[in-house]
Scaffold this motif. Structure first.
Motif, PDB file in Angstrom:
ATOM      1  N   PHE A 101       0.849  -1.192   0.000  1.00 50.62           N
ATOM      2  CA  PHE A 101       0.000   0.000   0.000  1.00 50.62           C
ATOM      3  C   PHE A 101       0.887   1.246   0.000  1.00 50.62           C
ATOM      4  N   HIS A 102       1.381   1.579  -1.190  1.00 49.53           N
ATOM      5  CA  HIS A 102       2.219   2.766  -1.308  1.00 49.53           C
ATOM      6  C   HIS A 102       1.374   4.012  -1.028  1.00 49.53           C
ATOM      7  N   PRO A 103       1.889   4.974  -0.253  1.00 45.44           N
ATOM      8  CA  PRO A 103       1.093   6.151   0.105  1.00 45.44           C
ATOM      9  C   PRO A 103       0.519   6.896  -1.099  1.00 45.44           C
ATOM     10  N   HIS A 104       1.242   6.920  -2.218  1.00 46.10           N
ATOM     11  CA  HIS A 104       0.716   7.614  -3.395  1.00 46.10           C
ATOM     12  C   HIS A 104      -0.570   6.955  -3.875  1.00 46.10           C
ATOM     13  N   TRP A 105      -0.575   5.621  -3.924  1.00 48.38           N
ATOM     14  CA  TRP A 105      -1.783   4.916  -4.342  1.00 48.38           C
ATOM     15  C   TRP A 105      -2.872   5.072  -3.285  1.00 48.38           C
ATOM     16  N   VAL A 106      -2.514   4.978  -2.010  1.00 49.29           N
ATOM     17  CA  VAL A 106      -3.495   5.111  -0.933  1.00 49.29           C
ATOM     18  C   VAL A 106      -4.153   6.481  -0.974  1.00 49.29           C
ATOM     19  N   SER A 107      -3.391   7.514  -1.283  1.00 50.32           N
ATOM     20  CA  SER A 107      -3.954   8.864  -1.321  1.00 50.32           C
ATOM     21  C   SER A 107      -5.067   8.988  -2.353  1.00 50.32           C
ATOM     22  N   VAL A 108      -5.024   8.138  -3.371  1.00 50.08           N
ATOM     23  CA  VAL A 108      -6.067   8.145  -4.400  1.00 50.08           C
ATOM     24  C   VAL A 108      -7.198   7.188  -4.048  1.00 50.08           C
ATOM     25  N   ALA A 109      -6.860   6.016  -3.506  1.00 51.40           N
ATOM     26  CA  ALA A 109      -7.856   4.967  -3.271  1.00 51.40           C
ATOM     27  C   ALA A 109      -8.574   5.115  -1.929  1.00 51.40           C
ATOM     28  N   PHE A 110      -7.886   5.639  -0.918  1.00 53.53           N
ATOM     29  CA  PHE A 110      -8.490   5.674   0.417  1.00 53.53           C
ATOM     30  C   PHE A 110      -9.782   6.487   0.489  1.00 53.53           C
ATOM     31  N   PRO A 111      -9.899   7.648  -0.161  1.00 54.93           N
ATOM     32  CA  PRO A 111     -11.174   8.374  -0.082  1.00 54.93           C
ATOM     33  C   PRO A 111     -12.379   7.523  -0.490  1.00 54.93           C
ATOM     34  N   ASN A 112     -12.187   6.621  -1.443  1.00 55.86           N
ATOM     35  CA  ASN A 112     -13.290   5.727  -1.818  1.00 55.86           C
ATOM     36  C   ASN A 112     -13.606   4.753  -0.687  1.00 55.86           C
ATOM     37  N   PHE A 113     -12.564   4.189  -0.092  1.00 55.73           N
ATOM     38  CA  PHE A 113     -12.738   3.265   1.029  1.00 55.73           C
ATOM     39  C   PHE A 113     -13.515   3.959   2.152  1.00 55.73           C
ATOM     40  N   LYS A 114     -13.109   5.145   2.494  1.00 58.33           N
ATOM     41  CA  LYS A 114     -13.763   5.883   3.575  1.00 58.33           C
ATOM     42  C   LYS A 114     -15.208   6.225   3.220  1.00 58.33           C
ATOM     43  N   LYS A 115     -15.444   6.573   1.977  1.00 57.81           N
ATOM     44  CA  LYS A 115     -16.806   6.890   1.546  1.00 57.81           C
ATOM     45  C   LYS A 115     -17.713   5.664   1.679  1.00 57.81           C
ATOM     46  N   PHE A 116     -17.207   4.496   1.264  1.00 57.26           N
ATOM     47  CA  PHE A 116     -17.986   3.264   1.392  1.00 57.26           C
ATOM     48  C   PHE A 116     -18.317   2.976   2.855  1.00 57.26           C
ATOM     49  N   CYS A 117     -17.331   3.196   3.726  1.00 61.44           N
ATOM     50  CA  CYS A 117     -17.530   2.907   5.154  1.00 61.44           C
ATOM     51  C   CYS A 117     -18.491   3.902   5.799  1.00 61.44           C
ATOM     52  N   ASP A 118     -18.297   5.167   5.516  1.00 58.82           N
ATOM     53  CA  ASP A 118     -19.114   6.197   6.151  1.00 58.82           C
ATOM     54  C   ASP A 118     -20.585   6.105   5.737  1.00 58.82           C
ATOM     55  N   SER A 119     -20.835   5.568   4.572  1.00 60.47           N
ATOM     56  CA  SER A 119     -22.207   5.517   4.068  1.00 60.47           C
ATOM     57  C   SER A 119     -22.952   4.246   4.464  1.00 60.47           C
ATOM     58  N   ASP A 120     -22.277   3.318   5.136  1.00 60.29           N
ATOM     59  CA  ASP A 120     -22.906   2.048   5.478  1.00 60.29           C
ATOM     60  C   ASP A 120     -22.495   1.639   6.897  1.00 60.29           C
ATOM     61  N   PRO A 121     -23.406   1.677   7.866  1.00 55.08           N
ATOM     62  CA  PRO A 121     -23.062   1.305   9.254  1.00 55.08           C
ATOM     63  C   PRO A 121     -22.524  -0.116   9.380  1.00 55.08           C
ATOM     64  N   PHE A 122     -22.820  -0.972   8.400  1.00 58.46           N
ATOM     65  CA  PHE A 122     -22.358  -2.354   8.484  1.00 58.46           C
ATOM     66  C   PHE A 122     -20.837  -2.446   8.381  1.00 58.46           C
TER      67      PHE A 122
END
Length: 287
Positions: A101-122
């Motif tokens: 998980f190189h930080p450059h890739w994470v900086s692009v991919a993580f916002p999607n991960f967080k969006k998925f999590c924040d929008s679903d309590p599960f």
């Protein structure tokens, strides 16, 4: 087909650790070598680099859920939720996560991960929120630490399918040991080659003023016949060398060597800076 890649990486990591613990250097080296090979393919086929066009444009995701010989899917075998697809690639949370998980890739991919999590309590109820925090740590360790410290205890309970194999302590250890402080911009995971103009064969030199005072025009440009005779003479000499002495082979060889030298000069500094800046916040090494 392969449903996730992190299990394979950790299998080689386990072999390496077993070889280290039992004093079997060959086994340790084999495990380390296979681990790095697997991690390299992970960062190409699973964590899709933003600069690479590996899959068809219709696959508009930067992470893969299930990879087949001729098919790529954005889902998991137990659910299509986006946080499952991201989270399963961090399961289990071990030191090798930071290699994949190189930080450059994470900086692009993580916002999607967080969006998925924040929008679903599960995401929280399933325990996959802890994997989100582990990935978060690679670009903002303080934020990840605070968020993990405030997670409900149920996330790590035996009844929680995603969190019962993890613990708050392990997650906080990973964040502190392998996390990075935030940056305005992370270096790319691919070297950006730069080279001075005089070394770059693709850059044509600027025309220089000739004796006539006009830019790009030499003093002999007013003698086309002489220029033609000189050019024909040079061509004749070169042709004779090619035909009678096999110079064409040497020319090809030296041209290749020169091109490779230029390319090495082009990328050497970029690669050095890239390696030096991959994980600047941590003095720890997995090996």
């Amino acid at each position: 087909y392969q449903r996730r890649v992190h299990g394979a990486v950790n299998a080689w990591y386990g072999m390496h650790l077993f070889g280290e613990a039992t004093g079997q250097s060959f086994l340790s080296t084999l495990g380390k070598s296979m681990l790095l090979m697997e991690a390299h393919s992970t960062n190409y086929y699973w964590h899709v680099p933003v600069t690479h066009e590996i899959y068809p444009k219709s696959y508009n995701h930067n992470i893969v859920g299930i990879l087949h010989d001729m098919l790529v899917e954005f889902q998991t075998y137990f659910g299509p939720q986006g946080f499952f697809i991201h989270g399963i690639q961090l399961l289990p949370i071990t030191p090798v996560v930071h290699i994949m998980f190189h930080p450059h890739w994470v900086s692009v991919a993580f916002p999607n991960f967080k969006k998925f999590c924040d929008s679903d309590p599960f995401c929280t109820y399933s325990g996959f929120v802890s994997f989100m925090h582990a990935e978060w740590a690679l670009i903002d360790k303080d934020a990840a630490w605070n968020a993990t410290a405030n997670l409900p205890d149920d996330v790590f309970s035996l009844e929680c399918a995603g969190g019962n194999g993890n613990s708050r302590t392990n997650t906080l250890y990973f964040i502190s040991a392998w996390g990075n402080h935030p940056r305005a911009q992370w270096p790319s995971d691919k070297p950006i080659c730069t080279v001075p103009t005089h070394l770059d064969p693709d850059v044509k030199p600027r025309p220089q003023p000739g004796r006539s005072g006009r830019s790009g025009e030499s003093a002999s440009s007013s003698h086309p016949v002489l220029n033609l005779m000189v050019a024909l003479g040079v061509l004749a000499v070169l042709w004779a060398a090619v035909v009678y002495s096999g110079a064409h082979q040497r020319i090809t060889h030296y041209s290749t060597v020169l091109r490779h030298n230029v390319e090495r000069r082009r990328c050497a500094e970029s690669r050095r800076l890239l390696e030096a800046s991959r994980y600047p916040e941590s003095e720890l090494s997995m090996f």
